[in-house]
Design an enzyme around this catalytic site. Structure first.
Site, PDB file in Angstrom:
ATOM      1  N   GLY A 138     143.260 -17.174 109.933  1.00 61.77           N
ATOM      2  CA  GLY A 138     142.035 -16.400 109.633  1.00 61.77           C
ATOM      3  C   GLY A 138     140.779 -16.987 110.354  1.00 61.77           C
ATOM      4  O   GLY A 138     140.560 -17.229 111.512  1.00 61.77           O
ATOM      5  N   LYS A 182     143.754 -30.501 105.120  1.00 52.79           N
ATOM      6  CA  LYS A 182     143.357 -29.079 104.396  1.00 52.79           C
ATOM      7  C   LYS A 182     143.789 -29.121 103.015  1.00 52.79           C
ATOM      8  O   LYS A 182     143.018 -28.549 102.134  1.00 52.79           O
ATOM      9  CB  LYS A 182     143.736 -27.891 105.403  1.00 52.79           C
ATOM     10  CG  LYS A 182     142.938 -26.656 104.703  1.00 52.79           C
ATOM     11  CD  LYS A 182     143.698 -25.450 105.656  1.00 52.79           C
ATOM     12  CE  LYS A 182     142.907 -23.923 104.904  1.00 52.79           C
ATOM     13  NZ  LYS A 182     143.224 -22.915 105.399  1.00 52.79           N
ATOM     14  N   ASP A 184     144.743 -14.029  96.741  1.00 55.00           N
ATOM     15  CA  ASP A 184     143.704 -12.972  97.100  1.00 55.00           C
ATOM     16  C   ASP A 184     142.585 -14.041  97.472  1.00 55.00           C
ATOM     17  O   ASP A 184     142.074 -14.847  96.543  1.00 55.00           O
ATOM     18  CB  ASP A 184     143.297 -12.036  96.317  1.00 55.00           C
ATOM     19  CG  ASP A 184     142.525 -10.949  97.033  1.00 55.00           C
ATOM     20  OD1 ASP A 184     143.041 -10.402  97.922  1.00 55.00           O
ATOM     21  OD2 ASP A 184     141.106 -10.938  96.911  1.00 55.00           O
TER      22      ASP A 184
END
Ligand code: ITT
Ligand code: MG
EC number: 3.6.1.66
Length: 209
Positions: free
Chosen positions: A169, A191, A84
């Site tokens: 996103g 990343k 999450d």
């Protein structure tokens, strides 16, 4: 990178079966797969198992990661890893935060969500800062209900207009501190060298494997 010992440990800990990646977000499933790749663990996604997407009723990233992992472990009978995560903008008191997916609406349009972030910062006036961070909570749950969770973070700045079509996103509007390109422009390996997800994953590996 794992050595042979790390790989052996990970497999022993998780058992011979598969690990469920308890996410319905293809961008996350890809990144978690890349982070797990050196450990030689066989994975299966929640979508491939037709697992339902639980309602995210938690009020923290950790609570939501735990509920997603526990539901997937319970329904599949396999260990499950859930994520999450979200973008927290300082000028917006941490929004969209745990509501990051919901800001993209039912069609999951992150063009709209990124524009909403920018418009909300602009509405705060010219003095509003652009500081932001991504948070990622990873939860690993076993079918017996045992669960462990870890939280990672990366700090940066919101940029406009969005840049780059890599990642997913909010990546095109997030530029990590110390870099002059957005996550949307960044090579995936780069990343993984600094992201909130890689930070949480490193903590999980240290504690669990
Ligand atoms: O719950 P699952 O099925 O895993 O998928 P989701 O997309 O709904 O995921 P979340 O509930 O955790 O919402 C987090 C949102 O935050 C955004 N986000 C998280 N990590 C990100 C990253 O590394 N880069 C860009 N955006 C990210 C992304 O858009 C996600 O949709
Ligand atoms: Mg979600």
């Amino acid at each position: 990178m794992s050595d042979d010992f790390g790989q052996e440990q990970a497999i022993r800990k998780l058992g011979p079966g598969r690990l469920v990646i308890a996410s319905h977000n293809p961008g996350k499933v890809r990144e978690i797969g890349e982070l797990l790749a050196p450990y030689g663990i066989e994975t299966v996604s929640a979508a491939a198992l037709d697992l339902p997407e639980p309602e995210e009723t938690g009020t923290t990233f950790i609570a939501n990661a735990e509920l997603k992992a526990m539901q997937a472990a319970d329904l599949s009978g396999l260990p499950a890893l859930a994520d999450d995560s979200g973008l927290c903008v300082e000028a917006l008191n941490g929004d969209p935060g745990i509501f990051s997916a919901r800001w993209a609406g039912p069609t999951k349009d992150f063009g709209i969500a990124m524009r909403l972030v920018w418009d909300n910062i602009q509405a705060k006036g010219p003095e509003a800062g652009h500081g932001a961070h991504f948070i990622c909570a990873l939860a690993l749950a076993w079918p017996d209900g045992h669960v462990e969770a870890f939280e990672g973070r990366v700090d940066g700045t919101i940029i406009w207009p969005p840049r780059g079509d890599r990642g997913f996103g909010y990546d095109p509007i997030f530029q990590p501190h110390g870099h002059d390109i957005s996550f949307g422009e960044m090579d995936p390996e780069k990343k993984h060298g600094m992201s909130h997800r890689a930070d949480a994953f490193a903590q999980l590996v240290a504690a669990v494997f």
